[in-house]
Design a protein around this motif. Sequence first.
Motif, PDB file in Angstrom:
ATOM      1  N   LEU A  97      44.200  52.197  36.990  1.00  0.00           N
ATOM      2  CA  LEU A  97      44.754  50.991  37.620  1.00  0.00           C
ATOM      3  C   LEU A  97      43.738  49.844  37.605  1.00  0.00           C
ATOM      4  O   LEU A  97      44.113  48.680  37.734  1.00  0.00           O
ATOM      5  N   ALA A  98      42.469  50.183  37.433  1.00  0.00           N
ATOM      6  CA  ALA A  98      41.433  49.138  37.395  1.00  0.00           C
ATOM      7  C   ALA A  98      41.307  48.516  36.004  1.00  0.00           C
ATOM      8  O   ALA A  98      40.552  47.558  35.818  1.00  0.00           O
ATOM      9  N   LEU A  99      42.035  49.056  35.030  1.00  0.00           N
ATOM     10  CA  LEU A  99      41.930  48.522  33.657  1.00  0.00           C
ATOM     11  C   LEU A  99      42.217  47.016  33.578  1.00  0.00           C
ATOM     12  O   LEU A  99      41.505  46.299  32.874  1.00  0.00           O
ATOM     13  N   PRO A 100      43.243  46.525  34.298  1.00  0.00           N
ATOM     14  CA  PRO A 100      43.507  45.073  34.201  1.00  0.00           C
ATOM     15  C   PRO A 100      42.302  44.216  34.579  1.00  0.00           C
ATOM     16  O   PRO A 100      42.118  43.133  34.016  1.00  0.00           O
ATOM     17  N   LEU A 101      41.463  44.708  35.505  1.00  0.00           N
ATOM     18  CA  LEU A 101      40.291  43.931  35.907  1.00  0.00           C
ATOM     19  C   LEU A 101      39.321  43.793  34.733  1.00  0.00           C
ATOM     20  O   LEU A 101      38.870  42.689  34.392  1.00  0.00           O
ATOM     21  N   VAL A 102      39.022  44.912  34.102  1.00  0.00           N
ATOM     22  CA  VAL A 102      38.107  44.892  32.958  1.00  0.00           C
ATOM     23  C   VAL A 102      38.711  44.069  31.823  1.00  0.00           C
ATOM     24  O   VAL A 102      38.025  43.277  31.169  1.00  0.00           O
ATOM     25  N   PHE A 103      40.009  44.254  31.629  1.00  0.00           N
ATOM     26  CA  PHE A 103      40.728  43.507  30.591  1.00  0.00           C
ATOM     27  C   PHE A 103      40.612  41.998  30.828  1.00  0.00           C
ATOM     28  O   PHE A 103      40.255  41.244  29.925  1.00  0.00           O
ATOM     29  N   ALA A 104      40.881  41.583  32.077  1.00  0.00           N
ATOM     30  CA  ALA A 104      40.862  40.154  32.398  1.00  0.00           C
ATOM     31  C   ALA A 104      39.459  39.567  32.222  1.00  0.00           C
ATOM     32  O   ALA A 104      39.296  38.469  31.689  1.00  0.00           O
ATOM     33  N   LEU A 105      38.455  40.332  32.648  1.00  0.00           N
ATOM     34  CA  LEU A 105      37.083  39.852  32.502  1.00  0.00           C
ATOM     35  C   LEU A 105      36.720  39.669  31.036  1.00  0.00           C
ATOM     36  O   LEU A 105      36.131  38.658  30.639  1.00  0.00           O
ATOM     37  N   GLN A 106      37.097  40.656  30.221  1.00  0.00           N
ATOM     38  CA  GLN A 106      36.755  40.543  28.803  1.00  0.00           C
ATOM     39  C   GLN A 106      37.518  39.401  28.142  1.00  0.00           C
ATOM     40  O   GLN A 106      36.974  38.678  27.312  1.00  0.00           O
ATOM     41  N   LEU A 107      38.763  39.202  28.552  1.00  0.00           N
ATOM     42  CA  LEU A 107      39.547  38.096  27.991  1.00  0.00           C
ATOM     43  C   LEU A 107      38.892  36.753  28.336  1.00  0.00           C
ATOM     44  O   LEU A 107      38.772  35.874  27.482  1.00  0.00           O
ATOM     45  N   ALA A 108      38.440  36.623  29.588  1.00  0.00           N
ATOM     46  CA  ALA A 108      37.781  35.382  30.003  1.00  0.00           C
ATOM     47  C   ALA A 108      36.504  35.159  29.193  1.00  0.00           C
ATOM     48  O   ALA A 108      36.213  34.045  28.750  1.00  0.00           O
ATOM     49  N   LEU A 109      35.764  36.249  28.992  1.00  0.00           N
ATOM     50  CA  LEU A 109      34.525  36.174  28.208  1.00  0.00           C
ATOM     51  C   LEU A 109      34.822  35.705  26.781  1.00  0.00           C
ATOM     52  O   LEU A 109      34.160  34.826  26.228  1.00  0.00           O
ATOM     53  N   ILE A 110      35.869  36.293  26.182  1.00  0.00           N
ATOM     54  CA  ILE A 110      36.236  35.937  24.808  1.00  0.00           C
ATOM     55  C   ILE A 110      36.663  34.472  24.731  1.00  0.00           C
ATOM     56  O   ILE A 110      36.246  33.741  23.830  1.00  0.00           O
TER      57      ILE A 110
END
Lengths: 258, 310
Positions: A141-154
């Motif tokens: 369930l925490a995957l969206p957090l990591v996903f969102a952070l990486q998207l922002a970084l990209i």
Amino acid sequence: MTIRTPGERSLRSSFELVAALTSRDLRLRYQGSVFGWAWSMARPLALGIILSFALGKVLGTGITAEFLLAGLFPWFWFQGSIQAATTTFVGNGGLLKKVRFPRAVLPVSVVLGNTMQFVLSLPVLAGFLIFSGHEPNLAWLALPLVFALQLALILGAALFVASVTVFFRDVEHITDVVMSLLFYATPIIYAADRVPDSYRWVTRVNPLAPLAEGWRAILLDGELPGADLAISGGLTVVLLVAGWFTFRKLEDSFADAI
Amino acid sequence: MRSEAPVVMSVRGVSKRFHMVVPGQEMKTTLLHPLRAWRASRRNRDLWAVRDVSFDVGQGEFFSIIGANGSGKSSLLRLLAGLSKPTAGTVETTGRLSTLLELGSGFHPQVSGRENAILNGLLIGMTRAEMEALLPSIVEFAGLQEFIDQPMRTYSSGMYVRLGFAIAAFMEPEILLVDEVLAVGDARFQEKCYDHIATLQRKGVTIIMVSHDLSAVERFSDRAALMERGRMVLIGTPQQVVTRHLERLAETSPEIRRALEDGIEELIAASPEAKERFDEALKEHPEFLRMRAEQQARGQADGTGEPPAR
């Protein structure tokens, strides 16, 4: 029909523009190829398998294919997005010179196209993990957090490199080199805790490192990402803001410089 | 300008400077050849493409800008369109602005005309729903009914231009900026484009056009302006401005002067070399010079010395 003054454009139109560009690019990428989007997974899968043989079996490090794949899929999302974004302004000079539209849609839609590809490849990664014995668990369930952070970084990095490339074409090649270095400076083919203490700073200043660790902690160990992710989050925000302001500062001169 | 019409575009002291360095390599020069960059900056190799231009355009007005190649017309139009920022001065615009700069920029050859049309509309600032509602009229105007779902790589260049013009023309702009685009396409389609522009004009659309087609300038414009080396040297009636433009051309080119004086036929008969050079001048000013020269010749034959009324 609604009348709008120039410069003012409905948010709806901008979103639809990004969506249309993204879907066009995705369709064009695999148009006429038999296996279509499956090709987007060919590189991480092939690299994961050969590295698990070379590192795991030949060198005997005990590194497994699922360990590698959990790091490689997010890595190729990052690398593919940035490399494709570099030339978005330079490659659309004609459009920038002739039509007024929000310039940011060009790199953003390229990043979103790569993101869609990554999302579509996630079920394959999940299937592989489940097959090799990593049951889905609450930590997912925490995957969206990591996903969102990486998207922002990209997004931050993409806006930056795309804008600067307009004035300094070497950035395109610098990006290639930095990507090769970053691949090894990020804990993808090794775990961050294997890094000797005197070099730990490398994984601390690299905002991708806690993300790679985070993907693996969640997917493989069913654990929540560590506190390092907060530092990475801070760096990501800085990068996103810097990328945005660089873009804003330079965008007015794109049409003159290309 | 019609005095009662509100001003929809106000241009004040606009200048645009370009640095005379190979585009995209400024940083390279500075980094690798600091001496050369310093010397270049000392020699002041700046190009002022547009210098201190001011004018107002009223609502519903048809305003044309003419001038020789390199006089800064297109740079000015880009500034008006907001595509590049002036080095000095301001451009204030009221109302929805649409540009007919280069038709079909942004078309992708691999996708269908329909998809390109929608994407083009989204780029200009329409919503998808608005574009889908307009699409039937666009397709009909462009005469592309059977082809609209074909990929655009199968289109002829005429079809490209027709779709591009149709999209821009149906955007319901309040201000339309037109660059040298109508020189392409066949004569019938050009006529259709001018008809449509006349319709827009009747609807009260403000039109600003940069053109070499002097007969179109005289036919449609309410006012015209002449650009010379970046400056706007004259604003007046289309006849005044076109006449001045031709006079200036005549000063710089003996062929054109003689053509205006003697009529073109004798000149061509006299020297094949002159014909060659005259043809070159005609490329820049299609139709009009010939027409004007013939009128002049006819006028002299009538003994009036004045070109006959059109």
